[in-house]
Scaffold this motif. Structure first.
Motif, PDB file in Angstrom:
ATOM      1  N   SER A 223       9.846  -8.641  -7.254  1.00 30.86           N
ATOM      2  CA  SER A 223       8.812  -8.891  -6.249  1.00 30.86           C
ATOM      3  C   SER A 223       7.926 -10.058  -6.658  1.00 30.86           C
ATOM      4  CB  SER A 223       7.954  -7.635  -6.058  1.00 30.86           C
ATOM      5  OG  SER A 223       8.715  -6.587  -5.524  1.00 30.86           O
ATOM      6  N   PHE A 229       5.395  -8.700  -1.244  1.00 31.89           N
ATOM      7  CA  PHE A 229       5.032  -7.318  -1.547  1.00 31.89           C
ATOM      8  C   PHE A 229       5.860  -6.328  -0.732  1.00 31.89           C
ATOM      9  CE2 PHE A 229       1.428  -9.772  -2.972  1.00 31.89           C
ATOM     10  CZ  PHE A 229       1.173  -9.208  -4.210  1.00 31.89           C
ATOM     11  N   ASP A 230       6.918  -6.812  -0.074  1.00 30.42           N
ATOM     12  CA  ASP A 230       7.727  -5.918   0.749  1.00 30.42           C
ATOM     13  C   ASP A 230       8.331  -4.793  -0.082  1.00 30.42           C
ATOM     14  OD1 ASP A 230       7.116  -7.489   2.911  1.00 30.42           O
ATOM     15  OD2 ASP A 230       9.040  -8.545   2.965  1.00 30.42           O
ATOM     16  N   ASP A 233       5.618  -2.407  -1.212  1.00 28.71           N
ATOM     17  CA  ASP A 233       5.198  -1.537  -0.121  1.00 28.71           C
ATOM     18  C   ASP A 233       6.155  -0.360   0.035  1.00 28.71           C
ATOM     19  OD1 ASP A 233       2.913  -2.981   0.602  1.00 28.71           O
ATOM     20  OD2 ASP A 233       4.013  -4.254   2.005  1.00 28.71           O
ATOM     21  N   GLN A 234       7.461  -0.646  -0.025  1.00 25.26           N
ATOM     22  CA  GLN A 234       8.454   0.423   0.116  1.00 25.26           C
ATOM     23  C   GLN A 234       8.407   1.390  -1.062  1.00 25.26           C
ATOM     24  OE1 GLN A 234      11.959  -2.350   1.416  1.00 25.26           O
ATOM     25  NE2 GLN A 234      12.409  -0.292   2.166  1.00 25.26           N
ATOM     26  N   HIS A 236       5.868   2.042  -2.868  1.00 26.38           N
ATOM     27  CA  HIS A 236       4.654   2.839  -2.730  1.00 26.38           C
ATOM     28  C   HIS A 236       4.838   3.936  -1.695  1.00 26.38           C
ATOM     29  CE1 HIS A 236       0.478   3.594  -1.147  1.00 26.38           C
ATOM     30  NE2 HIS A 236       0.328   3.844  -2.425  1.00 26.38           N
ATOM     31  N   SER A 237       5.516   3.633  -0.623  1.00 25.23           N
ATOM     32  CA  SER A 237       5.737   4.641   0.414  1.00 25.23           C
ATOM     33  C   SER A 237       6.583   5.797  -0.099  1.00 25.23           C
ATOM     34  CB  SER A 237       6.408   4.011   1.641  1.00 25.23           C
ATOM     35  OG  SER A 237       7.772   3.689   1.368  1.00 25.23           O
ATOM     36  N   TRP A 263      -3.675  -6.539  -3.647  1.00 22.73           N
ATOM     37  CA  TRP A 263      -2.765  -5.597  -2.989  1.00 22.73           C
ATOM     38  C   TRP A 263      -3.119  -4.164  -3.378  1.00 22.73           C
ATOM     39  CZ3 TRP A 263       1.005  -2.271  -5.057  1.00 22.73           C
ATOM     40  CH2 TRP A 263       1.899  -1.716  -4.130  1.00 22.73           C
ATOM     41  N   ARG A 264      -3.396  -3.944  -4.663  1.00 24.67           N
ATOM     42  CA  ARG A 264      -3.835  -2.622  -5.127  1.00 24.67           C
ATOM     43  C   ARG A 264      -5.077  -2.162  -4.370  1.00 24.67           C
ATOM     44  NH1 ARG A 264      -6.961  -2.763 -10.649  1.00 24.67           N
ATOM     45  NH2 ARG A 264      -8.382  -3.764  -9.170  1.00 24.67           N
ATOM     46  N   GLN A 266      -6.232  -3.104  -1.530  1.00 25.88           N
ATOM     47  CA  GLN A 266      -5.953  -2.851  -0.112  1.00 25.88           C
ATOM     48  C   GLN A 266      -5.284  -1.481   0.052  1.00 25.88           C
ATOM     49  OE1 GLN A 266      -2.454  -3.264   1.376  1.00 25.88           O
ATOM     50  NE2 GLN A 266      -3.359  -2.311   3.195  1.00 25.88           N
ATOM     51  N   LYS A 267      -4.377  -1.142  -0.868  1.00 26.82           N
ATOM     52  CA  LYS A 267      -3.714   0.151  -0.779  1.00 26.82           C
ATOM     53  C   LYS A 267      -4.695   1.300  -1.056  1.00 26.82           C
ATOM     54  CE  LYS A 267       0.517  -0.991   0.183  1.00 26.82           C
ATOM     55  NZ  LYS A 267       1.108  -0.605   1.479  1.00 26.82           N
TER      56      LYS A 267
END
Length: 269
Positions: A223, A229-230, A233-234, A236-237, A263-264, A266-267
């Motif tokens: 990544s 960050f695709d 993101d996956q 993390h999901s 990114w962290r 934002q999550k």
């Protein structure tokens, strides 16, 4: 898998092709930037680049970084179980835990460990390389010894030292993870992680453990290379909450780190 854990960002300062002064200074910069964890690795020679390039030992460096830093957690990604007696490993971990508590009274050491794999380390330092199966059997044998020694040491660790186990073997490694780990680390892609998580959950059921107690950790080298960050993101999901950025010397380019911290945040919202 769902989780209520916050996302955390680690940086692995690979202790190769750099001066110690550079590693020390980058560690200070990373703590100031706000990373959650600093890792190195437990090897004796570089894993890429010049195979005989500059390199430093893991545990002594971690002790120095524990004294230098005040907030960030730290550990090896990962320690090699083969190189040291398990009681000694426990004592070293306890000592770094105590050193790292100098600012707040709370230790910050993470005991990252694995069975070992880099044959040159073994050959040049006169350790028996053996087989993958034997090294994993040794890890399964030694972890209870380490945990038992922590209960006997005076003074004891300041906290229950988190155990991170690296590796993804389905029959042995993930069974060890289910039994002992607080954190499981791998470099799995999306389909592989989905399969491994199912295997891990089955091992946890076998010993009547709630698999949600185990934090899922991923390396994110691909990544980073694509500045996307695709994949993250996956991951993390699917329940991954610890993401490790791997950086090598001689300079350790930190420019990508603020993007991962943003990114962290934002999550974690």
């Amino acid at each position: 898998m769902t989780t209520r854990r916050p996302v955390r960002i680690a940086v692995q300062l690979q202790p190769q092709h750099a001066t110690y002064e550079t590693i020390r200074d980058r560690a200070a910069e990373l703590e100031e930037l706000g990373v959650d964890i600093l890792f190195n690795w437990d090897h004796f020679f570089p894993l890429n680049g010049d195979p005989d390039g500059a390199h430093f030992e893991s545990w002594t460096m971690l002790a120095a970084l524990a004294e230098q830093t005040r907030r960030v957690e730290l550990g090896a990604l990962v320690n090699c179980n083969s190189y040291r007696n398990p009681n000694l490993q426990a004592d070293m971990a306890r000592t770094i835990d105590r050193i790292s508590a100098h600012a707040t009274g709370q230790g910050r050491f993470i005991f990252g460990t694995g069975s070992g794999w880099f044959e040159r380390d073994y050959d040049e330092y006169a350790y028996e390389f053996g087989t993958v199966g034997r090294r994993l059997d040794a890890l399964a044998r030694d972890l209870p010894v380490i945990e038992s020694r922590w209960a006997k040491l005076n003074p004891p660790p300041t906290r229950k030292i988190p155990i991170l186990i690296g590796g993804a073997g389905e029959q042995k490694t993930l069974r060890i993870v289910a039994t002992h780990a607080d954190i499981w680390h791998s470099y799995s892609d999306i389909p592989t992680l989905e399969r491994k998580l199912a295997v891990l959950a089955a091992h946890a059921r076998d010993i009547d453990r709630d698999v949600s107690e185990i934090e899922i950790s991923a390396g994110v080298l691909d990544s980073i290379a694509h500045r996307s960050f695709d994949d993250a993101d996956q991951l993390h999901s699917m329940g991954t909450t610890l993401f490790t950025v791997g950086l090598s010397g001689p300079d350790y380019d930190l420019t990508v780190v603020p993007d991962w911290l943003a990114w962290r945040d934002q999550k974690n919202g």
